[in-house]
Scaffold this active site. Structure first.
Site, mmCIF file in Angstrom:
data_model
loop_
_atom_site.group_PDB
_atom_site.id
_atom_site.type_symbol
_atom_site.label_atom_id
_atom_site.label_comp_id
_atom_site.label_asym_id
_atom_site.label_seq_id
_atom_site.Cartn_x
_atom_site.Cartn_y
_atom_site.Cartn_z
ATOM 1 C CG LEU A 156 -1.582 1.333 1.607
ATOM 2 C CD1 LEU A 156 -2.584 1.738 0.528
ATOM 3 C CD2 LEU A 156 -2.262 1.227 2.966
ATOM 4 C CB SER A 157 0.788 4.259 0.491
ATOM 5 O OG SER A 157 1.179 5.607 0.475
ATOM 6 C CB ALA A 158 5.654 4.233 0.969
ATOM 7 N N GLY A 160 3.273 0.193 -1.940
ATOM 8 C CA GLY A 160 2.927 -0.048 -3.344
ATOM 9 C C GLY A 160 4.035 0.404 -4.268
ATOM 10 C CB VAL A 180 -2.854 -1.170 -2.689
ATOM 11 C CG1 VAL A 180 -4.147 -0.528 -2.187
ATOM 12 C CG2 VAL A 180 -3.049 -2.666 -2.913
#
Length: 331
Positions: A156-158, A160, A180
């Site tokens: 997720l985010s970083a 991702g 994500v």
């Protein structure tokens, strides 16, 4: 004496009955019964660890050899243990029978506990955080006698952004990646800044995006990981343009065009699939209408449900972990 003997016989009969009941229950359990739950444990000594990360893992009790591995990378301000459970990955590991590696960032590396997807020294093959995650993966494959051809990475985010890093730097290790709310590989360098990448995007042609991936492992001629992206349309931390750029990047790597070959809806959200020239799916996207920055989950007990809502873990009636697991054949 007679009373004692009777009590002894009664106790023996009770014990025999309990054994028979247990045996009958086991005989009639459905074949999809979940494995016994394990615990998230920290692992040390997994390699030289040039990125100075922490390794956690989840292995269901009694997991047989030859099972898959999922590497799941948390987002900024999160931690490995919570992300593993809140995203639904540990629940699915019990249900389907695979193990989970949960890399952990430290505040010594990044004050917000973000994986450094934008630092050149952390995104190159054999260097920094990317190498640490690779070493964790190798340790897990060895310790669980896992199937090295069924190893996947998501985040997720970083996390991702680091997922795209692992796909680019180690395509020989990971068969698929689930990004994500993340970023394309090399986006910070292409945009000139991680923040420009996040909020605006980078101006690159599909081939330029693909070249950034190909440069991560020069001379590689093997298969590339399949990409899946989940992105909220109301995400103002990582703008949706990054999902489009991820598709441009990885379709080019796979030699595919940028036109979706199939479009439908999943849980009411637009879902697109992109195929290579042979017709094999190489990328897919889930555009989560109205969702902000976070991991999609669908709490509950149904077959398609997993995850627990929390900060940056958002109940949108679609569990990204379940969808990824189905795409990767884990179920």
């Amino acid at each position: 004496m007679t009373t004692h003997a009777a009590a002894h016989r009664t106790g023996r009969l009770r014990a025999v009955l309990l054994v028979l009941i247990a045996a009958l229950a086991a005989a009639f359990l459905p074949p999809t019964t979940a494995r016994a739950a394990g615990t998230i444990e920290e692992v040390t000594g997994f390699g030289s660890n040039p990125g100075a990360l922490k390794m956690y893992r989840y292995v269901p009790a009694g997991l047989p050899q030859g099972r898959p591995v999922v590497v799941a990378l948390h987002g900024c301000t999160q931690n490995a243990r919570d992300y593993g459970t809140q995203s639904g990955w540990t629940t699915l590991a019990d249900r389907w029978g695979f193990s989970v590696v949960l890399p952990g960032q430290t505040t010594a590396n990044n004050i917000s506990q973000c994986f450094d997807w934008f630092q050149p020294g952390d995104i190159a093959r054999g260097q920094g955080e990317a190498a640490s995650v690779r070493q964790m993966t190798a340790r897990q494959i060895t310790d669980t006698a896992a199937d090295p051809g069924r190893v996947y990475v998501t985040g997720l985010s970083a996390g991702g952004g680091m997922t795209a890093v692992m796909m680019a730097a180690y395509p020989d290790v990971y068969a698929g990646g689930g990004v994500v709310a993340g970023l394309p590989y090399g986006c910070a360098q292409a945009a000139g800044s991680p923040y420009v990448c996040m909020y605006v995007g980078a101006t690159q042609t599909p081939h330029q995006w693909g070249d950034r991936v190909r440069a991560a492992y020069p001379g590689y001629t093997g298969p590339w990981p399949k990409l899946t992206v989940f992105q909220g349309t109301a995400d103002y931390t990582v703008k949706p343009v990054n999902m489009d750029d991820l598709v441009r990047q990885w379709t080019d790597v796979h030699g595919a065009d940028q036109t979706a070959d199939a479009s439908d809806t999943v849980a009411g959200f637009p879902h697109r699939t992109y195929n290579d020239p042979s017709g094999a799916p190489v990328a897919e996207t889930y555009s989560i209408t109205g969702m902000g920055h976070g991991q999609p989950v669908a709490p509950g007990t149904g077959a398609t449900r997993c995850g627990t809502a929390a900060a940056y873990v958002l109940d949108v009636n679609l569990c990204a972990a379940w969808r990824l697991g189905q795409s990767w054949g884990l179920g």
